[in-house]
Enzyme design. Structure first.
Site, PDB file in Angstrom:
ATOM      1  N   GLY A 105      41.932 -14.310 -48.558  1.00  0.00           N
ATOM      2  CA  GLY A 105      41.312 -13.031 -48.149  1.00  0.00           C
ATOM      3  C   GLY A 105      42.218 -11.832 -48.288  1.00  0.00           C
ATOM      4  O   GLY A 105      42.044 -10.829 -47.613  1.00  0.00           O
ATOM      5  N   GLY A 107      43.090 -10.529 -51.485  1.00  0.00           N
ATOM      6  CA  GLY A 107      42.948  -9.915 -52.808  1.00  0.00           C
ATOM      7  C   GLY A 107      43.835 -10.541 -53.862  1.00  0.00           C
ATOM      8  O   GLY A 107      44.043  -9.961 -54.933  1.00  0.00           O
ATOM      9  N   LEU A 108      44.376 -11.723 -53.573  1.00  0.00           N
ATOM     10  CA  LEU A 108      45.255 -12.356 -54.570  1.00  0.00           C
ATOM     11  C   LEU A 108      44.544 -13.489 -55.320  1.00  0.00           C
ATOM     12  O   LEU A 108      45.183 -14.273 -56.016  1.00  0.00           O
ATOM     13  CB  LEU A 108      46.544 -12.864 -53.898  1.00  0.00           C
ATOM     14  CG  LEU A 108      47.417 -11.759 -53.279  1.00  0.00           C
ATOM     15  CD1 LEU A 108      48.677 -12.350 -52.664  1.00  0.00           C
ATOM     16  CD2 LEU A 108      47.796 -10.694 -54.313  1.00  0.00           C
ATOM     17  N   GLY A 109      43.243 -13.548 -55.178  1.00  0.00           N
ATOM     18  CA  GLY A 109      42.460 -14.482 -56.006  1.00  0.00           C
ATOM     19  C   GLY A 109      42.471 -15.919 -55.522  1.00  0.00           C
ATOM     20  O   GLY A 109      42.270 -16.835 -56.326  1.00  0.00           O
ATOM     21  N   SER A 110      42.655 -16.100 -54.208  1.00  0.00           N
ATOM     22  CA  SER A 110      42.740 -17.470 -53.692  1.00  0.00           C
ATOM     23  C   SER A 110      41.493 -18.298 -54.039  1.00  0.00           C
ATOM     24  O   SER A 110      41.598 -19.433 -54.521  1.00  0.00           O
ATOM     25  CB  SER A 110      42.987 -17.373 -52.189  1.00  0.00           C
ATOM     26  OG  SER A 110      42.320 -18.350 -51.506  1.00  0.00           O
ATOM     27  N   SER A 111      40.296 -17.729 -53.842  1.00  0.00           N
ATOM     28  CA  SER A 111      39.082 -18.531 -54.084  1.00  0.00           C
ATOM     29  C   SER A 111      38.920 -18.827 -55.579  1.00  0.00           C
ATOM     30  O   SER A 111      38.575 -19.947 -55.960  1.00  0.00           O
ATOM     31  CB  SER A 111      37.834 -17.843 -53.520  1.00  0.00           C
ATOM     32  OG  SER A 111      37.526 -16.690 -54.256  1.00  0.00           O
ATOM     33  N   ALA A 112      39.200 -17.843 -56.427  1.00  0.00           N
ATOM     34  CA  ALA A 112      39.055 -18.081 -57.879  1.00  0.00           C
ATOM     35  C   ALA A 112      40.081 -19.112 -58.356  1.00  0.00           C
ATOM     36  O   ALA A 112      39.777 -19.954 -59.220  1.00  0.00           O
ATOM     37  CB  ALA A 112      39.206 -16.778 -58.654  1.00  0.00           C
ATOM     38  N   ALA A 113      41.297 -19.081 -57.779  1.00  0.00           N
ATOM     39  CA  ALA A 113      42.332 -20.042 -58.206  1.00  0.00           C
ATOM     40  C   ALA A 113      41.931 -21.464 -57.812  1.00  0.00           C
ATOM     41  O   ALA A 113      42.082 -22.417 -58.591  1.00  0.00           O
ATOM     42  CB  ALA A 113      43.688 -19.671 -57.612  1.00  0.00           C
ATOM     43  N   ASP A 154      38.667 -11.429 -61.747  1.00  0.00           N
ATOM     44  CA  ASP A 154      39.558 -12.398 -61.076  1.00  0.00           C
ATOM     45  C   ASP A 154      39.575 -13.744 -61.797  1.00  0.00           C
ATOM     46  O   ASP A 154      40.628 -14.274 -62.141  1.00  0.00           O
ATOM     47  CB  ASP A 154      39.082 -12.657 -59.633  1.00  0.00           C
ATOM     48  CG  ASP A 154      39.464 -11.546 -58.685  1.00  0.00           C
ATOM     49  OD1 ASP A 154      39.767 -10.445 -59.162  1.00  0.00           O
ATOM     50  OD2 ASP A 154      39.451 -11.786 -57.463  1.00  0.00           O
TER      51      ASP A 154
HETATM   52  O1  PMV Z   1      38.825 -10.001 -54.319  1.00  0.00           O
HETATM   53  P1  PMV Z   1      39.715  -8.848 -54.591  1.00  0.00           P
HETATM   54  O2  PMV Z   1      40.249  -8.220 -53.359  1.00  0.00           O
HETATM   55  O3  PMV Z   1      40.750  -9.124 -55.632  1.00  0.00           O
HETATM   56  O4  PMV Z   1      38.786  -7.717 -55.254  1.00  0.00           O
HETATM   57  C1  PMV Z   1      38.293  -7.870 -56.537  1.00  0.00           C
HETATM   58  C2  PMV Z   1      38.226  -6.580 -57.217  1.00  0.00           C
HETATM   59  C3  PMV Z   1      36.953  -5.765 -57.054  1.00  0.00           C
HETATM   60  O5  PMV Z   1      36.947  -4.879 -58.163  1.00  0.00           O
HETATM   61  C4  PMV Z   1      37.004  -4.951 -55.761  1.00  0.00           C
HETATM   62  C5  PMV Z   1      35.697  -6.623 -57.047  1.00  0.00           C
HETATM   63  C6  PMV Z   1      35.380  -7.276 -58.374  1.00  0.00           C
HETATM   64  O6  PMV Z   1      34.479  -8.138 -58.381  1.00  0.00           O
HETATM   65  O7  PMV Z   1      35.956  -6.928 -59.423  1.00  0.00           O
END
Ligand code: PMV
Length: 318
Positions: A105, A107-113, A154
């Site tokens: 949570g 913004g470092l892409g934890s869920s996508a990683a 991400d």
């Molecule tokens: O999940 P975050 O905090 O890395 O945000 C992603 C970046 C945004 O541009 C805010 C959302 C997106 O889907 O690109």
């Protein structure tokens, strides 16, 4: 018994968050030393495959109904990926355990990683070959499950593990960057990307002209930033980061804690700094003159409220 470890890196957005949701370009960077790991165990004695989400302190059987909430999204991913990929997973004889160094949570892409590492594990398990295109497609489908309407930046950078200029609907442009040292400072405040993106969309609807102009300006910064990364222009890149941050502030996604860490970084020699990701918490990032400057800034951030700091350097061709 066989054992495989599949992993995927963290990421930060250098330029263009939020604007990217509205079709403008963004630049995202992988953080190669900060990773999520999925351990795949293949063992004939396992009758009921299970997942062990180590960091969440939660274990669950994959084929049973009503998985615990904490791991529901991972189990959904494990069920969805074979369907979309057109293959079947063995009914028994395997298990997965997940460990991630990436804070959740922020913004470092934890869920996508985690999604990317899980997809790699399922393809490994089913002996199916996986291309980068399929990895990007599947991880985007899983991101939709987490975030509603993600831009796709991400999961793309995390899948390809290279700096990338990303724009919805356009070809992905990986880039060979010169050497840069970035310092990421974590405020320790978790936030919901989906909620912040929805709030920005509401404000966009109310102030469409103003927000369109801001997003256009951010998109131009991403395009110029691309050239700076390629040419190694540290000072110009820093200046672009400062300008991008001011624009993010104008759309209301900064926070006092981010402003504080950004000021600390700039007062300790950062060439430019901005929030990174959705904002309202999470992380800031700054660019340093060189490695020793990066460590000096990191120390200062840790002394002044950052709960974590990561020094990330771009990989350069030899
Ligand atoms: O999940 P975050 O905090 O890395 O945000 C992603 C970046 C945004 O541009 C805010 C959302 C997106 O889907 O690109």
């Amino acid at each position: 018994m066989k054992h495989y470890t599949l992993s995927a890196p963290a990421k930060f957005i250098l330029f263009g968050e939020h604007a990217v949701v509205f079709g403008h370009p963004a630049i995202a960077m992988p953080v190669l030393d900060l990773r999520a790991h999925v351990n795949l165990i293949i063992d004939d004695t396992i009758d009921d495959p299970f997942i062990d989400a180590h960091d969440l302190g939660c274990q669950a059987y994959i084929n049973r109904a009503d998985p615990p909430l904490a791991v529901r999204h991972m189990i959904e991913a494990i069920r969805l990926v074979p369907k979309l990929g057109g293959f079947l997973l063995p009914q028994k004889g395997w298990s997965l355990s997940i460990e991630s160094d990436i804070p959740i949570g922020r913004g470092l892409g934890s869920s996508a990683a985690i999604s990317v590492a899980l997809i790699k594990a399922m393809y490994t398990l089913s002996h199916t070959s996986l291309t980068t295109e399929i990895l990007i497609y599947l991880s985007y489908e899983l991101e939709k499950y987490h975030h509603g309407t993600p831009s796709g930046v991400d999961n793309t950078v995390i899948s390809i593990e290279k700096p990338v200029l990303y724009q919805r609907g356009k070809d992905i442009m990986p880039l060979d960057s010169e050497l840069f040292y970035f310092v990421i400072g974590d405020t320790g405040i978790s936030k919901s990307t989906a909620k912040i993106v929805a709030e920005v969309a509401e404000r966009f609807n109310l102030h469409t002209h103003e927000y369109s102009t801001i997003f256009q300006a951010i998109g131009n910064i991403s395009a110029t930033g691309y050239d700076c990364l390629k040419s190694g222009d540290h000072h110009r890149l820093g200046d672009l980061m400062n300008r991008n941050h001011l624009l993010l502030r104008q759309i209301g996604v900064s926070a006092d804690e981010l402003e504080h860490l950004i000021a600390v970084a700039l007062n300790h020699g950062a060439l430019g700094a901005k929030l990174c990701g959705a904002g309202k918490g999470g992380c800031m990032v700054c660019v340093a003159e060189d490695e020793s400057a990066a460590h000096r800034i990191s120390d200062a951030l840790l002394l002044n409220g950052a709960v974590n700091c990561y020094v990330s350097r771009t990989l350069v061709r030899s």
